[in-house]
Scaffold this active site. Structure first.
Site, mmCIF file in Angstrom:
data_model
loop_
_atom_site.group_PDB
_atom_site.id
_atom_site.type_symbol
_atom_site.label_atom_id
_atom_site.label_comp_id
_atom_site.label_asym_id
_atom_site.label_seq_id
_atom_site.Cartn_x
_atom_site.Cartn_y
_atom_site.Cartn_z
ATOM 1 N N LYS A 114 47.626 13.387 58.815
ATOM 2 C CA LYS A 114 46.202 13.428 58.712
ATOM 3 C C LYS A 114 45.587 13.746 60.342
ATOM 4 C CE LYS A 114 44.912 11.769 54.270
ATOM 5 N NZ LYS A 114 44.288 10.739 53.589
ATOM 6 N N LYS A 196 52.455 22.138 47.944
ATOM 7 C CA LYS A 196 51.946 21.484 47.056
ATOM 8 C C LYS A 196 50.607 22.236 46.750
ATOM 9 C CE LYS A 196 50.425 16.948 46.855
ATOM 10 N NZ LYS A 196 50.468 15.569 47.163
ATOM 11 N N LYS A 199 43.607 21.395 47.020
ATOM 12 C CA LYS A 199 42.207 21.879 46.926
ATOM 13 C C LYS A 199 41.801 23.065 47.646
ATOM 14 C CE LYS A 199 40.772 17.203 45.654
ATOM 15 N NZ LYS A 199 40.656 16.060 46.331
#
Ligand code: TRP
Length: 323
Positions: A114, A196, A199
């Site tokens: 992150k 993956k 969003k």
């Protein structure tokens, strides 16, 4: 055979726009665990979302809880709490920040991922402390089982380790939680099946998608020109989805694949129908739930579960000498 009821806790971050990967990886597992009659507590973890998503937080929290209920979690059986409404979470997290060395947090893979691309001094403190808040979420409720995806495994191990260290140093207060990895396969992006479904993936199937939108997205899913010796990532992903949404068709498609008689258009058509059929009742229920009802669920859930959070926190304080 008698099975003991287990305390289950899990959370999802209200970051907006749920897709079928989130649904299969988390919410559907929650429903299953609830239906196996465990003592579940589920949380909309808005303070976790705050580390990365500061917009529309309230609306996202409400909508996420609507999806959880529409998917089959019954708030009468399993409290659905809003993390920020139970201040014991952040209070216990602060205590952990005073006990845990920085080194434990720096080594977290999620933190490393992150913070990539952010200038060193600009990385938010909350991003680093994140796993301590998560440990507090879990340990406050004397949780035994934490259902999560593989990417959260390290955080649960940290929570377990924090519980062990605390118990050894101050006397036994916490139950040591165990991870339960989601059985759902990772849903990969339809466009780029090496990644993956996320969003930001414009082709991800959102829980809100209409039958037409689902169709358009599935039809665009990458395949290969024909079955080869080794199944391509894209086809593997479509097969994984068939296995979940239309298991009765799997054997036949597999046989056709093996015989090289499969028509990918048929696979895609069946998958489109099956996903639509699965989502339709969930969407119908979702649209019937009001924001007011969700606020009531949060309030009633808090009331039900608060005594346990208070009990744990007061034992913690007592053990370490906070009057
Ligand atoms: N970190 C988890 C995620 O990003 C969400 C989460 C927060 C959680 N607190 C939790 C999951 C406690 C399980 C238990 O998916």
């Amino acid at each position: 055979m008698e099975t003991k009821k287990q305390r289950v806790f899990s959370g999802i971050r209200p970051t907006g726009g749920l897709h079928i990967g989130n649904y299969l990886g988390s919410i559907k597992q929650w429903v299953d665990l609830q239906d196996q009659s465990n003592d579940c507590v589920f949380a909309v973890v808005d303070y976790h979302a705050l580390t990365t998503h500061q917009e529309n937080l309230g609306k996202n929290s409400i909508n996420l809880a609507k999806w959880v209920i529409a998917s089959g979690v019954d708030p009468q059986k399993s409290p659905i709490i809003l993390q920020s409404q139970i201040s014991e979470h952040t209070e216990l997290a602060w205590i952990f920040t005073c006990l845990e060395p920085l080194g434990e947090l720096y080594r977290m893979t999620q933190f490393k991922e992150k913070k990539t691309g952010i200038k060193e001094g600009a990385v938010k403190t909350g991003l680093l402390a994140y796993p301590l808040l998560m440990a507090a979420d879990i340990l406050l409720y004397q949780t035994e089982i934490v259902p999560v995806g593989e990417d959260q495994k390290q955080h649960i191990e940290l929570a377990r380790n924090i519980a062990q260290k605390f118990n050894r140093k101050f006397g036994k207060v916490f139950t040591e939680p165990k991870v339960r990895l989601s059985e759902a396969p990772k849903v990969m992006s339809l466009k780029n099946p090496k990644k993956k479904m996320s969003k930001t993936d414009t082709n991800g199937i959102a829980l809100l998608d209409s039958a037409e939108q689902i169709k358009a997205k599935i039809m665009l899913a990458v395949t290969d020109s024909a079955p080869g010796n080794e199944m391509s990532q894209g086809i593997k992903n479509l097969f994984a989805l068939i296995k979940i949404f239309a298991p009765e068709l799997l054997a036949n498609f597999e046989k056709e694949y093996e015989n090289k008689t499969i028509k990918y258009i048929d696979l895609k058509t069946e998958l489109t129908l099956a996903i639509g059929k699965h989502l339709q009742p969930i969407q119908a229920k979702y649209s019937q739930i009001s924001a007011g009802e969700i606020l009531n669920v949060f309030r009633a859930s808090r009331e039900k579960i608060l005594p346990l959070a208070q009990k744990t926190l007061s034992e913690v304080k007592k053990a370490i000498g906070i009057l």
